[in-house]
Write a protein that holds these residues in place. Sequence first.
Motif: not given
Length: 461
Positions: A184-203
């Motif tokens: 486990l290296v991190g966590s990300v919320t669905l809200r962050t993903l929906l509002l983020g840049n589609p090309d951004a890397i999850v890390s």
Amino acid sequence: MLDELDELVKKVIELIEDKKYVLVKKEFADMNEADIAEVLEELQEELPTQEFIRVFRLLPKDIAADVFAHLPVEIEQYIINSLTDKETTNIIENMFADDAADLMEEMPASVVRRILALASDETRNDINHLLKYPEDSAGSIMTVEFADLKENITVKQALERIRKIGIDKETINTCYVLDLQRHLVGSVTLRTLLLGNPDAIVSDIMDENVITVSTLDDQETVARQFQKYDFMAMPVVDSENRLVGIITVDDILEIIEEEATEDMEKMAAILPSDKSYFRTGIFETFKSRIPWLLILMISATITGTIIDSFEAKLAGITGLVAFIPMLMDTGGNSGGQASVTIIRAISLNEVEFKDIFKVIWKEIRVAVLCGLTLAVVNFIRVLIMNALGTGITHEAIMVNITVCITLCITVMCAKLVGCMLPILANQLGFDPAVMASPFITTIVDAISLVLFLKIATFMLM
């Protein structure tokens, strides 16, 4: 709410009696799964087995498993034993793994073998994986159905994966980011993903500061973590920080209720039970209550022995015996107050063994204030009663003073016993709730009697 439930149950029974099963199914279609389970729980007592199972079969397949998971274990067994293999398979395959594992722990071995034989390899592996952890540990209450993402994928790829796997997951509000070794290296919320840049890397957008619990952590410890951080879900990791599951807040609420109920039962000198009041048989209720009653009854002979040893001296002082119940009750109540307060503080991690002297010092000061207040009120009360009765005599005043002195000392001793025993019990690995009111009351009764009779002997003889 109870009235609404009763009306709904009556309505469903009337529809069943009139064979209007389509209308029964329509009633259930507009209800929450937990409410349906509550109705079924009532119907199980009112309907014959065949009719009850017919009603359960009216539930749509997509909600039957959720309703089943909300039912008491005895009704779950009742249903499993009445369903076909195909129907049983449908329920087990649609249950979350943690609910299915809880079901396995409660069912007889014959039923467990049948369920595992019907389950798919994946479901069977998930259930067995959860069952290997110690009871009441984080591993035993977690679910393996969580949304995980790789750290090197893009936001667009992450959303596509969530759409693909999310339907079978307990929650997708928070996704957990893993490396290639599933650490486990991190966590990300669905809200962050929906509002983020589609090309951004999850890390690059994940939160690296992830609060976790270990598979072997006690469930009460996990519950406190949820309360502290106000989480809806928490990841569970093994000794190598590999993500193995998550715990959701609905499981924590059940644990808090179970632990609170268990503590209340122990504090009332009742052996804990996991069944509701009306579903616990008379003999089961008897068995849960009689052990402590026997222990407390036998221990109460100590007070009888103490009174017998002072019987001759008590006979020489009129009115002295009348104060014994008041002193014993006050001592028991004082000790009970202290013990309940300390037990709660221990459960919330507010008090540890190292704090015992701070606790004693605080309780001594509280005891002095309580004891003096009770003594003054009692002195005035007895004076008034004497004035209205036989009159205020020298002997009556001396008895009154003796009672008041004993009252102060009894409250002091009771508070000390009440605060110390739970802390010592916890330090020795025992449940502090066992040291609550009934047990402490027995000890304090004996102490208050000895104090009273020794002080009375010294002052009045």
